[in-house]
Design a protein around this motif. Structure first.
Motif, PDB file in Angstrom:
ATOM      1  N   LEU A 202      66.075   5.942 -13.718  1.00 20.39           N
ATOM      2  CA  LEU A 202      66.921   7.107 -13.957  1.00 20.39           C
ATOM      3  C   LEU A 202      66.409   7.961 -15.112  1.00 20.39           C
ATOM      4  O   LEU A 202      66.779   9.123 -15.243  1.00 20.39           O
ATOM      5  N   LEU A 203      65.528   7.393 -15.950  1.00 24.32           N
ATOM      6  CA  LEU A 203      64.994   8.133 -17.090  1.00 24.32           C
ATOM      7  C   LEU A 203      63.859   9.050 -16.633  1.00 24.32           C
ATOM      8  O   LEU A 203      63.111   8.711 -15.715  1.00 24.32           O
ATOM      9  N   PRO A 204      63.738  10.197 -17.275  1.00 25.25           N
ATOM     10  CA  PRO A 204      62.605  11.067 -16.935  1.00 25.25           C
ATOM     11  C   PRO A 204      61.299  10.393 -17.336  1.00 25.25           C
ATOM     12  O   PRO A 204      61.282   9.423 -18.092  1.00 25.25           O
ATOM     13  N   HIS A 205      60.219  10.941 -16.838  1.00 28.82           N
ATOM     14  CA  HIS A 205      58.890  10.407 -17.146  1.00 28.82           C
ATOM     15  C   HIS A 205      58.697  10.334 -18.659  1.00 28.82           C
ATOM     16  O   HIS A 205      58.843  11.332 -19.356  1.00 28.82           O
ATOM     17  N   THR A 206      58.410   9.149 -19.153  1.00 30.29           N
ATOM     18  CA  THR A 206      58.107   8.992 -20.577  1.00 30.29           C
ATOM     19  C   THR A 206      56.705   8.419 -20.679  1.00 30.29           C
ATOM     20  O   THR A 206      56.404   7.390 -20.079  1.00 30.29           O
ATOM     21  N   PRO A 207      55.840   9.080 -21.435  1.00 34.78           N
ATOM     22  CA  PRO A 207      54.456   8.621 -21.536  1.00 34.78           C
ATOM     23  C   PRO A 207      54.363   7.315 -22.319  1.00 34.78           C
ATOM     24  O   PRO A 207      55.205   7.019 -23.166  1.00 34.78           O
ATOM     25  N   ASP A 208      53.338   6.577 -22.016  1.00 36.16           N
ATOM     26  CA  ASP A 208      53.090   5.319 -22.698  1.00 36.16           C
ATOM     27  C   ASP A 208      52.535   5.608 -24.090  1.00 36.16           C
ATOM     28  O   ASP A 208      51.498   6.250 -24.246  1.00 36.16           O
ATOM     29  N   LEU A 209      53.227   5.154 -25.102  1.00 32.75           N
ATOM     30  CA  LEU A 209      52.841   5.457 -26.480  1.00 32.75           C
ATOM     31  C   LEU A 209      51.505   4.834 -26.870  1.00 32.75           C
ATOM     32  O   LEU A 209      50.894   5.258 -27.836  1.00 32.75           O
ATOM     33  N   ARG A 210      51.055   3.857 -26.097  1.00 31.54           N
ATOM     34  CA  ARG A 210      49.748   3.266 -26.392  1.00 31.54           C
ATOM     35  C   ARG A 210      48.641   4.300 -26.272  1.00 31.54           C
ATOM     36  O   ARG A 210      47.614   4.197 -26.925  1.00 31.54           O
ATOM     37  N   TYR A 211      48.858   5.290 -25.435  1.00 29.54           N
ATOM     38  CA  TYR A 211      47.829   6.310 -25.211  1.00 29.54           C
ATOM     39  C   TYR A 211      47.959   7.497 -26.169  1.00 29.54           C
ATOM     40  O   TYR A 211      47.088   8.359 -26.211  1.00 29.54           O
ATOM     41  N   LEU A 212      49.028   7.545 -26.920  1.00 30.71           N
ATOM     42  CA  LEU A 212      49.222   8.657 -27.855  1.00 30.71           C
ATOM     43  C   LEU A 212      48.104   8.705 -28.896  1.00 30.71           C
ATOM     44  O   LEU A 212      47.615   9.785 -29.232  1.00 30.71           O
ATOM     45  N   ALA A 213      47.683   7.561 -29.402  1.00 30.69           N
ATOM     46  CA  ALA A 213      46.592   7.520 -30.389  1.00 30.69           C
ATOM     47  C   ALA A 213      45.321   8.124 -29.804  1.00 30.69           C
ATOM     48  O   ALA A 213      44.597   8.860 -30.488  1.00 30.69           O
ATOM     49  N   GLN A 214      45.060   7.859 -28.539  1.00 30.90           N
ATOM     50  CA  GLN A 214      43.875   8.431 -27.891  1.00 30.90           C
ATOM     51  C   GLN A 214      43.982   9.953 -27.786  1.00 30.90           C
ATOM     52  O   GLN A 214      43.013  10.662 -28.006  1.00 30.90           O
ATOM     53  N   VAL A 215      45.161  10.438 -27.464  1.00 27.87           N
ATOM     54  CA  VAL A 215      45.365  11.883 -27.363  1.00 27.87           C
ATOM     55  C   VAL A 215      45.186  12.530 -28.733  1.00 27.87           C
ATOM     56  O   VAL A 215      44.552  13.586 -28.860  1.00 27.87           O
ATOM     57  N   ILE A 216      45.719  11.890 -29.744  1.00 29.09           N
ATOM     58  CA  ILE A 216      45.558  12.423 -31.105  1.00 29.09           C
ATOM     59  C   ILE A 216      44.080  12.434 -31.491  1.00 29.09           C
ATOM     60  O   ILE A 216      43.586  13.407 -32.069  1.00 29.09           O
ATOM     61  N   GLN A 217      43.347  11.378 -31.140  1.00 30.59           N
ATOM     62  CA  GLN A 217      41.911  11.347 -31.418  1.00 30.59           C
ATOM     63  C   GLN A 217      41.187  12.485 -30.692  1.00 30.59           C
ATOM     64  O   GLN A 217      40.290  13.110 -31.253  1.00 30.59           O
ATOM     65  N   LEU A 218      41.582  12.741 -29.465  1.00 24.98           N
ATOM     66  CA  LEU A 218      40.976  13.847 -28.716  1.00 24.98           C
ATOM     67  C   LEU A 218      41.281  15.194 -29.363  1.00 24.98           C
ATOM     68  O   LEU A 218      40.469  16.126 -29.305  1.00 24.98           O
ATOM     69  N   ALA A 219      42.449  15.312 -29.974  1.00 26.91           N
ATOM     70  CA  ALA A 219      42.868  16.578 -30.577  1.00 26.91           C
ATOM     71  C   ALA A 219      42.262  16.806 -31.955  1.00 26.91           C
ATOM     72  O   ALA A 219      42.243  17.942 -32.433  1.00 26.91           O
ATOM     73  N   VAL A 220      41.743  15.755 -32.588  1.00 25.94           N
ATOM     74  CA  VAL A 220      41.244  15.886 -33.956  1.00 25.94           C
ATOM     75  C   VAL A 220      40.020  16.806 -34.019  1.00 25.94           C
ATOM     76  O   VAL A 220      39.935  17.665 -34.896  1.00 25.94           O
ATOM     77  N   ALA A 221      39.076  16.655 -33.124  1.00 32.23           N
ATOM     78  CA  ALA A 221      37.862  17.480 -33.161  1.00 32.23           C
ATOM     79  C   ALA A 221      38.190  18.976 -33.053  1.00 32.23           C
ATOM     80  O   ALA A 221      37.697  19.770 -33.860  1.00 32.23           O
ATOM     81  N   PRO A 222      39.016  19.388 -32.098  1.00 30.21           N
ATOM     82  CA  PRO A 222      39.372  20.812 -32.056  1.00 30.21           C
ATOM     83  C   PRO A 222      40.117  21.273 -33.308  1.00 30.21           C
ATOM     84  O   PRO A 222      39.935  22.414 -33.746  1.00 30.21           O
ATOM     85  N   VAL A 223      40.902  20.407 -33.908  1.00 29.54           N
ATOM     86  CA  VAL A 223      41.625  20.784 -35.124  1.00 29.54           C
ATOM     87  C   VAL A 223      40.643  20.985 -36.277  1.00 29.54           C
ATOM     88  O   VAL A 223      40.790  21.923 -37.064  1.00 29.54           O
ATOM     89  N   PHE A 224      39.617  20.148 -36.375  1.00 29.02           N
ATOM     90  CA  PHE A 224      38.579  20.368 -37.389  1.00 29.02           C
ATOM     91  C   PHE A 224      37.842  21.675 -37.132  1.00 29.02           C
ATOM     92  O   PHE A 224      37.482  22.388 -38.065  1.00 29.02           O
ATOM     93  N   LEU A 225      37.608  21.971 -35.878  1.00 25.45           N
ATOM     94  CA  LEU A 225      36.981  23.246 -35.525  1.00 25.45           C
ATOM     95  C   LEU A 225      37.847  24.417 -35.974  1.00 25.45           C
ATOM     96  O   LEU A 225      37.345  25.416 -36.489  1.00 25.45           O
ATOM     97  N   LEU A 226      39.165  24.280 -35.823  1.00 20.31           N
ATOM     98  CA  LEU A 226      40.088  25.316 -36.305  1.00 20.31           C
ATOM     99  C   LEU A 226      39.953  25.499 -37.818  1.00 20.31           C
ATOM    100  O   LEU A 226      39.966  26.630 -38.316  1.00 20.31           O
ATOM    101  N   ALA A 227      39.816  24.404 -38.542  1.00 23.24           N
ATOM    102  CA  ALA A 227      39.649  24.498 -40.000  1.00 23.24           C
ATOM    103  C   ALA A 227      38.359  25.235 -40.348  1.00 23.24           C
ATOM    104  O   ALA A 227      38.335  26.078 -41.256  1.00 23.24           O
ATOM    105  N   GLY A 228      37.294  24.941 -39.622  1.00 22.44           N
ATOM    106  CA  GLY A 228      36.023  25.637 -39.843  1.00 22.44           C
ATOM    107  C   GLY A 228      36.119  27.118 -39.528  1.00 22.44           C
ATOM    108  O   GLY A 228      35.582  27.959 -40.263  1.00 22.44           O
TER     109      GLY A 228
END
Length: 161
Positions: free
Chosen positions: A6-32
């Motif tokens: 009955l609950l809506p789709h909830t992502p597995d938090l185990r994969y959140l760290a991977q998503v954050i790691q993927l987002a770090v490189a573009p964020v560093f690029l934004l800083a540059g």
């Protein structure tokens, strides 16, 4: 039917760290890009200050001096446009990179497959970044090519007392 269905789709938090790691490189690029935009803005301010400094001199000058000052002001006006274009393409790159980061998290939260869109946006961001750098290089070359110390200044010797 159990409660989890009955609950809506909830992502597995185990994969959140991977998503954050993927987002770090573009964020560093934004800083540059932010640092690069700071350099561009500083250069633009100096060009504008020089143009404002020359305006009254142009109006008060005559002859060869007038022609030289008008030529310099025209180059400064051109450089203002070139730096503005470099700023535009760099900001465009930053916006595209921001969208990439947002889409990474949207995909994580919703399960939508947006990998192709992310890849295309990142490619576009890299093209915009490279274009901004190339335009900035053009502006620096334009500035150093057109602003030269006049020969009579380089050869000037002070009168002896």
């Amino acid at each position: 039917m159990d409660a989890s269905s009955l609950l809506p789709h909830t992502p597995d938090l185990r994969y959140l760290a991977q998503v954050i790691q993927l987002a770090v490189a573009p964020v560093f690029l934004l800083a540059g890009l932010g640092a690069f935009l700071n350099v561009c803005a500083g250069r633009l301010a100096r060009i504008i200050d020089r143009a404002r400094q020359l305006e009254p001199k142009v109006l008060a000058s005559r002859g060869e001096e007038h022609d030289r000052l008008v030529k310099e002001v025209r180059v400064l006006d051109r450089r203002i446009g070139v730096v503005n274009t470099a700023i535009f393409t760099s900001v465009l790159a930053a916006v595209l990179i921001s969208i990439v980061v947002i889409l990474l998290f949207v995909a994580f939260l919703t399960g939508y497959k947006v990998g192709t869109a992310i890849a295309l946006l990142f490619i576009a961001a890299m093209i915009a970044t490279g274009t901004g750098f190339a335009i900035f290089l053009h502006e620096t070359r334009l500035g150093t090519k057109t602003i030269r110390v006049r020969a009579h200044i380089l050869e000037h010797e002070a009168d002896e007392d």
